[in-house]
Structures are given as C-alpha cells and as structure tokens.
Design a protein around this motif. Structure first.
Motif, PDB file in Angstrom:
ATOM      1  N   ASP A 562       0.878 -15.235  37.315  1.00  0.00           N
ATOM      2  CA  ASP A 562       1.325 -16.030  36.451  1.00  0.00           C
ATOM      3  C   ASP A 562       0.827 -15.803  34.907  1.00  0.00           C
ATOM      4  O   ASP A 562       0.499 -14.998  34.708  1.00  0.00           O
ATOM      5  CB  ASP A 562       0.738 -17.530  36.781  1.00  0.00           C
ATOM      6  N   ALA A 563       1.560 -16.872  34.006  1.00  0.00           N
ATOM      7  CA  ALA A 563       1.463 -16.583  32.468  1.00  0.00           C
ATOM      8  C   ALA A 563      -0.159 -16.449  32.115  1.00  0.00           C
ATOM      9  O   ALA A 563      -0.297 -15.813  31.074  1.00  0.00           O
ATOM     10  CB  ALA A 563       1.779 -17.868  31.770  1.00  0.00           C
ATOM     11  N   GLN A 564      -1.218 -17.106  32.984  1.00  0.00           N
ATOM     12  CA  GLN A 564      -2.307 -16.975  32.697  1.00  0.00           C
ATOM     13  C   GLN A 564      -3.064 -15.669  33.046  1.00  0.00           C
ATOM     14  O   GLN A 564      -4.269 -15.188  33.052  1.00  0.00           O
ATOM     15  CB  GLN A 564      -3.322 -18.076  33.209  1.00  0.00           C
ATOM     16  N   ASN A 574       0.783 -21.930  41.811  1.00  0.00           N
ATOM     17  CA  ASN A 574       1.426 -21.373  40.691  1.00  0.00           C
ATOM     18  C   ASN A 574       2.361 -20.116  41.119  1.00  0.00           C
ATOM     19  O   ASN A 574       2.951 -19.423  40.450  1.00  0.00           O
ATOM     20  CB  ASN A 574       0.288 -20.780  39.886  1.00  0.00           C
ATOM     21  N   LYS A 605       2.265 -10.612  33.577  1.00  0.00           N
ATOM     22  CA  LYS A 605       2.244 -11.839  33.207  1.00  0.00           C
ATOM     23  C   LYS A 605       3.284 -12.632  32.929  1.00  0.00           C
ATOM     24  O   LYS A 605       3.947 -12.616  31.916  1.00  0.00           O
ATOM     25  CB  LYS A 605       1.255 -12.368  31.915  1.00  0.00           C
ATOM     26  N   ASP A 607       5.773 -15.578  32.277  1.00  0.00           N
ATOM     27  CA  ASP A 607       6.038 -16.822  31.480  1.00  0.00           C
ATOM     28  C   ASP A 607       7.487 -16.886  31.373  1.00  0.00           C
ATOM     29  O   ASP A 607       8.159 -16.395  30.887  1.00  0.00           O
ATOM     30  CB  ASP A 607       5.396 -16.718  29.837  1.00  0.00           C
ATOM     31  N   GLU A 608       7.519 -18.345  31.661  1.00  0.00           N
ATOM     32  CA  GLU A 608       8.920 -18.813  31.848  1.00  0.00           C
ATOM     33  C   GLU A 608       9.819 -18.641  30.348  1.00  0.00           C
ATOM     34  O   GLU A 608      10.975 -18.663  30.404  1.00  0.00           O
ATOM     35  CB  GLU A 608       9.313 -20.343  32.488  1.00  0.00           C
ATOM     36  N   LYS A 609       9.037 -18.904  29.235  1.00  0.00           N
ATOM     37  CA  LYS A 609       9.531 -18.731  28.025  1.00  0.00           C
ATOM     38  C   LYS A 609      10.358 -17.339  27.740  1.00  0.00           C
ATOM     39  O   LYS A 609      11.191 -17.360  27.010  1.00  0.00           O
ATOM     40  CB  LYS A 609       8.491 -19.139  26.958  1.00  0.00           C
ATOM     41  N   ARG A 610       9.635 -16.277  28.508  1.00  0.00           N
ATOM     42  CA  ARG A 610      10.159 -15.128  28.417  1.00  0.00           C
ATOM     43  C   ARG A 610      11.504 -15.077  28.981  1.00  0.00           C
ATOM     44  O   ARG A 610      12.665 -14.678  28.406  1.00  0.00           O
ATOM     45  CB  ARG A 610       9.392 -13.889  28.958  1.00  0.00           C
ATOM     46  N   GLU A 885      -8.884 -17.708  29.241  1.00  0.00           N
ATOM     47  CA  GLU A 885      -7.769 -17.919  28.483  1.00  0.00           C
ATOM     48  C   GLU A 885      -7.990 -18.804  27.312  1.00  0.00           C
ATOM     49  O   GLU A 885      -7.422 -18.640  26.350  1.00  0.00           O
ATOM     50  CB  GLU A 885      -6.953 -19.244  29.329  1.00  0.00           C
TER      51      GLU A 885
END
Length: 912
Positions: A562-564, A574, A605, A607-610, A885
């Motif tokens: 996941d992103a973290q 997650n 990692k 991240d949906e933003k990517r 994090e």
C-alpha cells in the motif's frame, strides 16, 4: 480521419478494441518463419480473481509480448489456469456445506464431477478479468492443468521419474494440515510468533535413583515420547546415558541417548524425543536406531489423540482434540508431581497458509521426489549462464535453496487433482503405470489391485508448464529415456470420454511445431514469492525431461504494497482491487503505473494518486491528438523519418531517435521503470509541452508530415504500455492498413541533429527562464518584457537567436525585441541562457520594494520551517519513537521547505 470526441472515456474503448483483437486473431498472427518469442503466464488458480499482484505480473509480461509482436516475432504468450487442488476442493466443499452436505456424502467420482461442474460455471472469472487488463495472450490455445493432454503429461512425468529412480514412497514426517487432512509443503507453512507457554517436566529414572528434567512447548506429545537425548560431552549426564526412564502417565520405558542435537546451554540440557511428531526428533530417533515404521503416532488425521502401537495411552485421553488433550495432560502431570514449572513464552508457531490452523508434524507414508540430482543440474546451468537471474541479487537465494534442497513430498490427501498412477496388491507391492491395464499387466496375473488414493501436489503439474502446454510428450523433440511418450490415459479415473467427470480435451495442435519452436522460452516473469514453489521446479523438470533450461532469463519482481509500504491483507483492510482502479481510471493508467513503479525487484508502494496521474497522461495524449487533427495532421506514410529543413522539426526527429534508443536499452536490461520514464517524459514534456507549442501557428506541409510521423512513433512506442488509448488514436488519426497491435516497432533511419538540438534547447531554456522569472516575482502576463542581453560570452549569439525566433518567443514568453547592453538596467531581474546573461527591467511591471519584502519574508518563513524540521529529525528520540510514516513525512517536508527557501533566495538575488 474521424474527429475525436472532446473527452477521453476509456471504458467503451477498452471493451471494443479487446474484442476486436481477440476475434481477428491479432494476439498470435501467423508468422511460421519469424523468430520465436515466448513467455508463459504463471497459471492463476482457477478459483481466483484478479488481484493487484496479477496486475503487475501480467502487465510486465504483456509489455514484452506486445513489443516482440511489433518487432515481427512469432510472439507466443502461453495462457491457462491451474486446477489448484486444495483451493478448488475448498470452494466446492463450502458450496456443499451451504446445502447441508459434505464431500464424504458422495463417491469420489461424484465429487470430482461436481468440481468439473463448478469449473464450467464459475472457473472462468479470472480469464475474463485478464482481458480487462489487456493481456494479449494466445487464448486460442488456452490450457488447464487438468485438461486431457496436460493430464497425460503429468502422469507420464510421474511414471518416468519412478522408472529413473527419482520418485519413491517413504514413511517420513510431513507438515500435516488437520483442517484439510493433507500433507502440505514447507513452502505452504507460515511461521508466526504467538503467545504460548514453556512447560518443564520431571521424568523419573526407572531404577528410582533420581529424575531428569526436560522442557517442551507441546506437553501432549509426551504421550509418544521414545527417548530423552543429552549431549555426549555433557558431563552432568554421562553416567545416565543408556539408562531407562519411566514416563509419567503412560508408564512407558524409554532410554537416555547421546546426541549432539541436545544443547547443554539450553534449559536443562536434556531434550524429550518424540520422533513421530517433531522433525528434529525424527532425525534423532533414526540416529538412535529407531526405524520410522516403529515410531509412535499419537494423533489421527484430524489431530485427535489415538492409541500408540504399544497401547499405553490412557483411555480417558483417546479421542480428545490435541489442545484439549494438552490441557488434560498438564493436569495429570501436575497431579503426578511431574510438572516442575510453567513459563509464558512467545512461540514460533507453524500455520497452514490456507487453513490458518496449527500444523502438526505427522508420520505417514507419502510419495517423494529425490530432487537433489535435478537441483544440481539447475545450479550448474545457472552458473554456466544458461539461466540469467534478474535482478542478480536473487542469485544467492536461488543457489542457497537449490544447494540445500530436501526431498519433495508430492502426494496430497485430496480428491481433486491428478491421482497418483500407482496400484497396490494385497501384499503391498506397488505397480506404477500410465493405466490400470498397464499396472495389471505388470502384476503378471489377475490379482486385485487398488489405485493409490492420493493426488499429486499442484506444483508437480505446474512445474511442466513451459513444455507440457506446447504438446509434450507427444511433440517432444528428444527421446525420453526409460519409456515411450504418448501412452494412453488411465481409465476409470475421470479421463474416459464417456465419463461424467471427463475434463475437456486439450486444445488442437496449432501445427506450427510449437514445442520445437518455443522451448526454451525467452523469459519468465515471476514474483519472488514463488521462486521455490514454481520457478525452481520448472527449471528442474525442464532440464530433466527436455535436457534444456525452460527459459533464458528469470525476472523476479517485488510485491505490491500500500501507499505506506505495508503488505496488503484483508485483515488490514488495505487491499486494492485492480478492477476498481480500471473502472475508475482505465486499464491503460493502471498498466502504466505498474510499469513505472517496477524497479527490478523492489517492492512497489501503490498510491492511487499515481494511477490518477497516468490517467491524466492518457488524457494529455488524447488532447494532443485532437490538436494535431485540428491542424490538418494525419497518419504518417513512412516508417523512416520525413525530410525536414526547419530546426524545430529536425530537433523533434532527433528526440524520437534518442527516446527510442533509451527505450530499447531499457528493454534489453528489463528496466521497466526506465522504459516508462523514457516514453513518458518524451511524450508529455518534449512532444506535448514543447514541440506542439513551438509549432503552434506554423503548420506547413513539412511540419504536418513531421508532426504526424513523430506522433505515430509515440503511439507505437507507447502501445505495449497503454494499448487501448494508443490503438484508438492510431485509427482516429486517419485510415490505416493494419492495427497498431501489429505495427512495426520504430526504425526511424535518422540521427540526432546537434545544431538543431542546440538551437531549440536554447529557445526552450529562454522561455523556461522567463516563465520562472514571471512566476517567482509575480510579473503579470500583461506586461511585455524587453530582454537586455549583456555583452560577453554568448551574448551576440543569443541576440541572433531572439531575433530569428522572435515570433515564437513573443508568443510563448511575451518579450519584445532584444537590446544589447553593457550593464543590467536599474530595477531589473536577470536570467542566464547558454552562458549569456539577460536582464529584464521590471520597474514598470511590479513594485520592486514590495516584491523584495515579500520574497524576504517568505524565504525567512521557509528557512524557519526547514530548521525546525531539521532539529526534529536530528532528535534521536523522535527517530526512535515516531512511526516510520511520520519520520518519512517530516523528512519530505524538510526537503520541500529547504528547496522552497533556496528558490526564494535565488529569486530575491535576481532583483539585486
């Protein structure tokens, strides 16, 4: 040419093009004389659904296959599903349980028939989902590890290995799963730390002269103890070696033996030995002369207490579940004065990776493969360079496992799977054969034979994937020592065409000599988590039966986290469903994300933003295509670059050539992140942001030809990564004689033009400098700026450039005609372009004093934040106690504020 819609909507595009490619046979065009290129997809479980790990693995494979196809190769991507013994049986048994039925309510054939019915109705989910991802597999030759042809290959392998002395039956300890009541491999056991206890027991000497203390985490196993071991050099116990102990509860007499397994530094230095229920104790027992057949077993298949061979387990304990038996044994030991103490401990506990229950070492008869000689061949082939492991850092792990390999237990106590082709007579004689008739003939008379009840480990069959999917053994290019290929399938076990449990027939042979042409495969893309489950076993079986490695390159990618950076799991909540991301952003965006973030084995990692960012990338490409259409740009008519005289056109041709070089090198090195980086930055930055802006308003015949050609090159280079949007735009730009999926990989037959490159890059640097100046100093775009070029190195050349490209620079940077100057005018800001200094008077555009004050205050605030964050990061207490994090965020914030302070100070310096 058809006008493209204003908005890019991927869903309809993806469905339409995939259906078209598959129906028109584009995934494997007829190229019998072309150079072969082959990848086999790790066969997903027939019970499975697409998860994010599949999305990564299959995207990487599809990128390589699509590019090979565009290179004109006979590109074959072998696809199929695995019958997934335990997983599939679980699914069907759950369905039966929901109807208040269980497996044992049916005969074996009836249950297997129900599994085939389930597969026909529900087993195609993951293959449908792979299509959503854009996987360009050879679906016309889809395989299943239980189809007729593949099943023949599996049985043939077992029989051949038995003839060669590689397969044998033995009584040994196995990892036993009491829930599924089957053996599982070491690789299917997860060891987790769990709270437990440490019991110290007192065992009296039989002659009444004293006692000896032992400690255990499983006190119930003392019911099957057969010895106590002490180290031969432990002087405390030298005189006791050979003496007898009378066990509490059972009264069994057991010896004290000397063995180096006992560590004098641990506990009392004495160890209870239960050879039938502990892997270390099994070896101690054998060294002490106890034969496996004589080792006591105190548990049945469901982990309930059963009677040992000597009949000494008390009646009240028989039939108790193992943990209930533990409770009662401890009570009895305490009542007998044999319990010395109990300590709380954290215990490393083995659990079944599917069942989640504690695994029991259990003594039973199983089939084993002696894989050491096979593994030795793999090691030799890898060291000789016949197999290249990428990244190379995994080589050490590969060699360590292969060189320390143990016999492979391949039998499983299931009904669903390839039933072991071995038959027994009433005297225990074993006849291994391809069919019951062959076994009967081997027996030499009509004595009744019974087939082995077990099935083969699923990994046994999947180890044949690189060659059995291509028609082996019938199509084997090599003679098979010890037997003939293509023997008839066994009858009476669900493979007869008239049987209700018949699997589907294997796909028809393609007639292209697939085995001879496509073995060995070129590359295997695999997660490192199945390096031993599957990769190593394919290498062993390939060398054993094909006398050649199964693939030239083994590429191991990391896990998607996941992103973290946390491992994804349902319990953590997650997990990421790739189909949700596809629905939201499109398959192309997800695919590009997977490629861009894959950095040779490092974990990703996600991240949906990517993913959202790469959806924007697809939209950027779409809008560029619409802009070109509006300016009369159509498809190119040539693979080679067009003739060009304008510097901007010669420059973009050179940039295409350089990008292709970077892309090809990244493909050669299997650097997926490097591939994505090269095409992304060229497409978005060089072409869309600069070339399109530079030629805006100047579309003559040459520019249209060059722009159309360069855009075509983008579509071709980008296609392996983003197949749907590129195919749509390929046709949207105009009529084409063929689909993009089979277009030719770029061969521009052109070179980079150094003069044009230098000139255009100077223009770009000038525009970037002016734009940065305007942004940093709040200079409004309504204010036209006059460039004062200072005398010195490069000054006259820059004036010439500004004069030549005045129209472009006026439009993109809003500047006036250049002025030669010996010194910067008062109240001006400066930039440097190609070594020359340019000053822009700003007195009429902004309030210089107010701007200096604003910049100074902003710089001071950024520096204060930077220093505060640096102090926090320098505090050992923060680094030790804060969550990882939080530390990572503080570090990122520090770097951002430091960069901001530097930028503001630089802007302040511009004003003098």
């Amino acid at each position: 040419m058809t006008d493209l819609p204003k908005t890019f909507e991927p869903a309809a595009i993806e469905a339409r093009w995939y259906d078209h490619w598959e129906k028109t046979g584009q995934f494997r065009p007829a190229r019998p004389d072309a150079e072969p290129f082959t990848i086999v997809m790790p066969p997903p479980n027939v019970t499975g659904s697409l998860h994010i790990g599949h999305a990564l693995d299959d995207t990487l494979q599809d990128i390589l296959v699509r590019r090979a196809r565009m290179q004109g190769k006979d590109a074959l991507w072998v696809v199929g599903t695995d019958h997934a013994g335990i997983a599939t049986q679980m699914v069907v048994e759950r369905q039966l349980n929901a109807q208040q039925q269980k497996r044992t309510d049916f005969t074996r054939d009836e249950f297997v028939a129900k599994v085939w019915e389930w597969k026909a109705e529900s087993g195609g989910q993951i293959t449908r989902q792979l299509r959503r991802l854009g996987a360009s597999c050879d679906w016309s030759n889809e395989r299943f590890t239980m189809d007729e042809g593949f099943s023949k290959a599996v049985l043939h392998t077992f029989v051949e290995l038995h003839k060669r002395g590689r397969i044998y039956r033995d009584k040994r300890l196995v990892n036993w799963d009491p829930k599924f009541q089957t053996a599982i491999s070491d690789l299917e056991v997860e060891t987790r730390d769990q709270p437990g206890k440490f019991w110290t027991l007192s065992y009296p000497l039989a002659d009444g002269s004293g006692h000896i203390e032992v400690a255990t985490t499983r006190p119930e196993t003392m019911l099957a103890d057969m010895a106590v071991a002490v180290h031969p050099s432990d002087e405390r116990y030298t005189a006791l070696i050979g003496k007898q102990i009378r066990l509490p509860i059972t009264g069994r007499l057991i010896p004290i033996v000397a063995d180096e397994h006992a560590d004098p530094e641990l506990g009392s230095g004495a160890v209870k030995i239960t050879p039938g229920h502990d892997f270390n104790d099994f070896e101690v027992g054998r060294r002490a002369g106890i034969k496996p057949a004589d080792m006591f077993n105190m548990l049945d298949a469901s982990a309930h207490v059963c009677q040992t061979a000597d009949g000494l387990v008390p009646e009240e304990l028989l039939g108790r579940e193992r943990f209930d038996a533990r409770r009662r044994v401890v009570e009895l030991l305490e009542a007998d004065g044999a319990l010395v103490k109990v300590e709380d401990r954290t215990i490393a506990t083995p659990l079944g990776d599917r069942s989640g229950v504690v695994i029991e070492p259990w003594l039973t008869d199983q089939w084993y493969v002696d894989v050491k000689p096979l593994a030795e061949r793999v090691v030799a082939a890898t060291r000789a360079g016949e197999i290249k492991v990428v990244p190379e850092t995994w080589s050490k792990t590969w060699f360590n496992w292969l060189e320390g390999i143990q016999p492979w237990c391949v039998s499983r106590q299931l009904w669903w799977g390839h039933r072991i082709p071995a038959w027994y007579d009433e005297f225990g004689n074993i006849f291994v054969a391809m069919s019951a008739e062959e076994a009967q003939a081997m027996a030499g008379d009509e004595r009744p034979l019974m087939q082995d009840q077990d099935v083969l480990d699923t990994w046994f069959s999947s180890a044949l994937w690189p060659f059995a999917t291509l028609g082996w053994p019938e199509g084997s290019p090599l003679p098979l020592p010890g037997g003939e290929g293509g023997a008839s399938a066994p009858e009476g076990e669900g493979v007869s065409p008239s049987s209700p449990t018949s699997p589907p027939a294997a796909p028809p042979a393609s007639g292209r000599g697939d085995l001879a042409r496509h073995y060995p495969n070129d590359v295997l893309i695999s997660g490192f988590d199945i390096l031993f489950f599957w990769d190593a076993r394919m290498a062993m079986q390939g060398l054993e039966f094909m006398d050649e490695v199964p693939w030239r390159t083994l590429y191991l990618h990391g896990l998607v986290r996941d992103a973290q950076g946390q491992k994804m799991s349902k319990s953590k909540g997650n997990t990421v469903d790739p189909l949700v991301l596809i629905d939201k952003y499109g398959a192309d965006a997800l695919r590009f994300t997977m490629a861009a973030m894959e950095s040779q084995g490092r974990d990703i990692k996600l991240d949906e933003k990517r993913v959202e960012g790469y959806r924007n990338f697809a939209t950027k490409l779409w809008n560029a295509a619409r802009f070109l259409q509006m300016n009369g740009v159509g498809p190119s008519t040539s693979i080679a670059a067009p003739e060009a005289t304008k510097p901007v056109n010669r420059w973009i041709i050179g940039e295409v050539v350089e990008t292709l070089g970077k892309l090809n090198r990244a493909f050669d090195e299997l650097r997926f992140d490097g591939m994505a980086d090269a095409i992304y930055h060229f497409t978005w930055g060089t072409f869309c942001d600069w070339y399109v802006e530079l030629v805006k308003g100047g579309f003559d015949e040459e520019t249209r030809a060059v722009a159309g050609w360069a855009f075509d090159q983008i579509l071709v280079m980008l296609h392996p990564f983003m197949p749907f949007v590129t195919e749509e735009l390929w046709h949207g730009m105009g009529e084409r004689p063929y689909d993009l999926i089979v277009a030719t990989w770029p061969e521009p037959n052109a070179a980079s033009d150094a003069d044009a490159k230098a000139k255009v890059e100077s223009v770009i640097a000038f525009v970037e400098g002016v734009r940065a100046l305007r942004s940093e100093l709040n200079v409004p775009w309504t204010a036209a700026l006059v460039p004062h070029v200072l005398a010195g190195e490069g000054g006259s050349a820059l004036i010439g450039l500004i004069e030549q490209e005045g129209a472009i620079l006026g439009r993109m940077a809003k500047i006036g005609a250049p002025v030669a100057a010996d010194a910067p005018p008062a109240g001006s800001a400066q930039i440097v372009v190609g070594g020359a200094t340019v000053a822009f008077p700003l007195g009429d555009a902004i309030d210089l004093d107010a701007e200096r004050s604003r910049l100074a205050k902003a710089a001071e605030a950024a520096e204060k934040d930077r220093d505060s964050l640096a102090a926090r990061l320098g505090n050992p207490a923060f680094a030790e106690r804060a969550k990882p994090e939080a530390v990572a965020k503080a570090r990122a914030d520090h770097d951002a504020r430091a960069a901001e302070a530097e930028r503001l100070r630089a802007a302040l310096a511009r004003l003098g």
